[in-house]
Design a protein around this motif. Structure first.
Motif, PDB file in Angstrom:
ATOM      1  N   LEU A   1      -4.914   0.595  -3.813  1.00  0.00           N
ATOM      2  CA  LEU A   1      -4.493  -0.158  -2.723  1.00  0.00           C
ATOM      3  C   LEU A   1      -3.176  -0.405  -2.055  1.00  0.00           C
ATOM      4  N   GLU A   2      -2.180   0.267  -3.122  1.00  0.00           N
ATOM      5  CA  GLU A   2      -1.012   0.508  -2.481  1.00  0.00           C
ATOM      6  C   GLU A   2      -0.821   1.728  -1.827  1.00  0.00           C
ATOM      7  N   ALA A   3      -1.805   2.735  -2.041  1.00  0.00           N
ATOM      8  CA  ALA A   3      -1.619   4.050  -1.328  1.00  0.00           C
ATOM      9  C   ALA A   3      -2.012   3.504   0.138  1.00  0.00           C
ATOM     10  N   ALA A   4      -3.233   2.582   0.291  1.00  0.00           N
ATOM     11  CA  ALA A   4      -3.828   2.314   1.480  1.00  0.00           C
ATOM     12  C   ALA A   4      -2.651   1.367   2.369  1.00  0.00           C
ATOM     13  N   THR A   5      -1.880   0.487   1.827  1.00  0.00           N
ATOM     14  CA  THR A   5      -1.029  -0.281   2.247  1.00  0.00           C
ATOM     15  C   THR A   5       0.189   0.842   2.797  1.00  0.00           C
ATOM     16  N   VAL A   6       0.565   1.600   1.971  1.00  0.00           N
ATOM     17  CA  VAL A   6       1.764   2.369   2.299  1.00  0.00           C
ATOM     18  C   VAL A   6       1.454   3.315   3.614  1.00  0.00           C
ATOM     19  N   ALA A   7      -0.029   3.904   3.592  1.00  0.00           N
ATOM     20  CA  ALA A   7      -0.527   4.675   4.558  1.00  0.00           C
ATOM     21  C   ALA A   7      -0.538   3.845   5.873  1.00  0.00           C
ATOM     22  N   ALA A   8      -1.335   2.788   5.706  1.00  0.00           N
ATOM     23  CA  ALA A   8      -1.558   1.853   7.168  1.00  0.00           C
ATOM     24  C   ALA A   8       0.103   1.475   7.575  1.00  0.00           C
ATOM     25  N   GLU A   9       1.026   1.047   6.904  1.00  0.00           N
ATOM     26  CA  GLU A   9       2.082   0.518   7.373  1.00  0.00           C
ATOM     27  C   GLU A   9       2.913   1.697   7.821  1.00  0.00           C
ATOM     28  N   SER A  10       2.758   2.964   7.272  1.00  0.00           N
ATOM     29  CA  SER A  10       3.452   4.159   8.001  1.00  0.00           C
ATOM     30  C   SER A  10       2.829   4.266   9.508  1.00  0.00           C
ATOM     31  N   LEU A  11       1.783   3.961   9.744  1.00  0.00           N
ATOM     32  CA  LEU A  11       1.127   4.187  11.142  1.00  0.00           C
ATOM     33  C   LEU A  11       1.414   2.793  11.905  1.00  0.00           C
ATOM     34  N   GLY A  12       2.167   1.913  11.580  1.00  0.00           N
ATOM     35  CA  GLY A  12       2.338   0.801  12.382  1.00  0.00           C
ATOM     36  C   GLY A  12       1.571  -0.298  12.280  1.00  0.00           C
ATOM     37  N   LEU A  13       0.527  -0.316  11.353  1.00  0.00           N
ATOM     38  CA  LEU A  13      -0.277  -1.237  11.263  1.00  0.00           C
ATOM     39  C   LEU A  13       0.078  -2.390  10.354  1.00  0.00           C
ATOM     40  N   GLY A  14      -0.393  -3.529  10.165  1.00  0.00           N
ATOM     41  CA  GLY A  14      -0.008  -4.505   9.239  1.00  0.00           C
ATOM     42  C   GLY A  14      -1.128  -4.605   8.162  1.00  0.00           C
ATOM     43  N   THR A  15      -0.932  -5.187   6.889  1.00  0.00           N
ATOM     44  CA  THR A  15      -1.768  -5.479   5.918  1.00  0.00           C
ATOM     45  C   THR A  15      -1.432  -6.667   5.160  1.00  0.00           C
ATOM     46  N   VAL A  16      -2.397  -7.205   4.561  1.00  0.00           N
ATOM     47  CA  VAL A  16      -2.260  -8.236   3.423  1.00  0.00           C
ATOM     48  C   VAL A  16      -3.303  -8.044   2.503  1.00  0.00           C
ATOM     49  N   PRO A  17      -3.102  -7.975   1.229  1.00  0.00           N
ATOM     50  CA  PRO A  17      -4.009  -7.890  -0.052  1.00  0.00           C
ATOM     51  C   PRO A  17      -4.791  -9.069  -0.280  1.00  0.00           C
ATOM     52  N   ILE A  18      -6.134  -9.078  -0.265  1.00  0.00           N
ATOM     53  CA  ILE A  18      -6.991 -10.302  -0.516  1.00  0.00           C
ATOM     54  C   ILE A  18      -7.558 -10.180  -1.868  1.00  0.00           C
ATOM     55  N   ASP A  19      -7.627 -11.363  -2.601  1.00  0.00           N
ATOM     56  CA  ASP A  19      -8.448 -11.380  -3.876  1.00  0.00           C
ATOM     57  C   ASP A  19     -10.114 -11.764  -3.574  1.00  0.00           C
ATOM     58  N   VAL A  20     -10.700 -10.781  -4.172  1.00  0.00           N
ATOM     59  CA  VAL A  20     -12.363 -11.004  -3.809  1.00  0.00           C
ATOM     60  C   VAL A  20     -13.215 -11.586  -4.847  1.00  0.00           C
ATOM     61  N   ARG A  21     -12.168 -12.053  -5.969  1.00  0.00           N
ATOM     62  CA  ARG A  21     -13.274 -12.430  -7.081  1.00  0.00           C
ATOM     63  C   ARG A  21     -13.744 -13.711  -7.122  1.00  0.00           C
ATOM     64  N   LYS A  22     -13.350 -14.697  -6.145  1.00  0.00           N
ATOM     65  CA  LYS A  22     -13.836 -16.070  -6.277  1.00  0.00           C
ATOM     66  C   LYS A  22     -15.024 -16.295  -6.276  1.00  0.00           C
ATOM     67  N   ASN A  23     -15.632 -15.583  -5.437  1.00  0.00           N
ATOM     68  CA  ASN A  23     -17.173 -15.335  -5.388  1.00  0.00           C
ATOM     69  C   ASN A  23     -17.873 -14.220  -5.535  1.00  0.00           C
ATOM     70  N   ALA A  24     -17.760 -13.470  -6.690  1.00  0.00           N
ATOM     71  CA  ALA A  24     -17.931 -12.244  -7.072  1.00  0.00           C
ATOM     72  C   ALA A  24     -19.174 -11.747  -6.821  1.00  0.00           C
ATOM     73  N   LYS A  25     -20.232 -12.676  -7.160  1.00  0.00           N
ATOM     74  CA  LYS A  25     -21.507 -12.302  -7.409  1.00  0.00           C
ATOM     75  C   LYS A  25     -22.144 -12.291  -5.919  1.00  0.00           C
ATOM     76  N   GLU A  26     -21.718 -13.167  -5.102  1.00  0.00           N
ATOM     77  CA  GLU A  26     -22.053 -13.169  -3.502  1.00  0.00           C
ATOM     78  C   GLU A  26     -21.333 -11.858  -3.086  1.00  0.00           C
ATOM     79  N   VAL A  27     -20.135 -11.529  -3.260  1.00  0.00           N
ATOM     80  CA  VAL A  27     -19.622 -10.223  -2.740  1.00  0.00           C
ATOM     81  C   VAL A  27     -20.383  -9.153  -3.091  1.00  0.00           C
ATOM     82  N   ILE A  28     -20.812  -8.722  -4.414  1.00  0.00           N
ATOM     83  CA  ILE A  28     -21.341  -7.819  -5.025  1.00  0.00           C
ATOM     84  C   ILE A  28     -22.795  -7.703  -4.340  1.00  0.00           C
ATOM     85  N   ARG A  29     -23.450  -8.732  -4.080  1.00  0.00           N
ATOM     86  CA  ARG A  29     -24.864  -8.702  -3.285  1.00  0.00           C
ATOM     87  C   ARG A  29     -24.630  -8.345  -1.966  1.00  0.00           C
ATOM     88  N   GLU A  30     -23.744  -8.969  -1.007  1.00  0.00           N
ATOM     89  CA  GLU A  30     -23.546  -8.577   0.361  1.00  0.00           C
ATOM     90  C   GLU A  30     -22.999  -6.909   0.589  1.00  0.00           C
TER      91      GLU A  30
END
Length: 253
Positions: free
Chosen positions: A119-148
């Protein structure tokens, strides 16, 4: 001493508001290639990334991740998964099984730090291209995320990353001074003065941001966050569902 890469990293901001401009596919390809080039353990390459681009699905994930509107607003939402599925296929090819190894808590730890590096590699790469980022926790509804995401056994969603063109500049958030996080030879446990100094800087930062609903200082924030044990219900069950741990057969380090 500095260079363009370090300058970009030092100016990191968490972007939670995005324009309608799409992320160019060539830019996204560069970001994913940077993820693949990141360091990893024994060249096992234990990370997979699922891109969510469809507007309705981004809205869905916005809810699944705890009401985070910036997921719906960002044109690309990447979900980073700890992935032992490919290793399991390699084992199967040799007539072996990965099941016993997956009962070791170390498998979760290794998968988590691999995702963090990616994720840090993606963040550095994206921001070097002038893009913005924000990390997100995806564990809150882990089973639903897994299913989707239709994740197979031995794959677990760890973190998400919004990527897009920033709609505004939220400014830099002050970090702790170097002396609070960097030590030589031995850890210095007496950090009272360092935390007092940071509390003063952080309190000033909050007061200067009228749209921020947080008040106080960093020690107030940290202490109150863990006033009641913080955890997402269902994470352990979701890990076991994906074959990572067995509550009956967990081996520890």
């Amino acid at each position: 001493m500095t260079n363009k890469v370090i300058d970009s990293m030092m100016s990191h901001r968490s972007i939670r508001s995005y324009t309608d401009e799409p992320v160019d596919e060539k830019q996204l390809d560069c970001i994913i290639r940077a993820v693949q080039a990141a360091p990893n353990w024994v060249n096992l390459q234990l990370v997979s990334v699922v891109a969510i681009k469809d507007a309705e699905r981004r809205k869905l994930f916005s809810g699944l991740c705890g009401d985070q509107p910036h997921i719906a607003e960002a044109p690309v939402f990447l979900v980073f998964c700890a992935d032992y599925h490919r290793v399991a296929l390699a084992c199967r090819k040799k007539g072996q099984t990965l099941e016993e190894a997956m009962h070791d808590i170390d498998m979760v730890i290794v998968g988590a730090h691999e995702v963090g590096i990616a994720l840090e590699a993606a963040t550095v790469a994206a921001e070097s291209l002038g893009l913005g980022t924000v990390p997100i926790d995806v564990r809150k509804n882990a089973k639903e995320v897994i299913r989707e995401l239709q994740l197979p056994e031995y794959v677990f969603p760890m973190l998400g990353l919004c990527i897009g063109h920033p709609a505004n500049d939220p400014g830099l958030k002050p970090r702790m001074q170097k002396e609070a996080v960097y030590f030589e030879e031995r850890y210095n446990a007496d950090l009272s003065s360092e935390l007092d100094t940071y509390d003063e800087a952080y309190s000033k930062y909050l007061l200067e941001r009228p749209w921020n609903n947080r008040v106080g200082n960093w020690t107030d924030l940290a202490a109150d966050f863990y006033l009641h044990p913080f955890h997402y219900r269902g994470v352990a069950e979701a890990l076991e569902q994906q074959g990572f741990l067995s509550t009956k057969k967990v081996r520890t380090l």
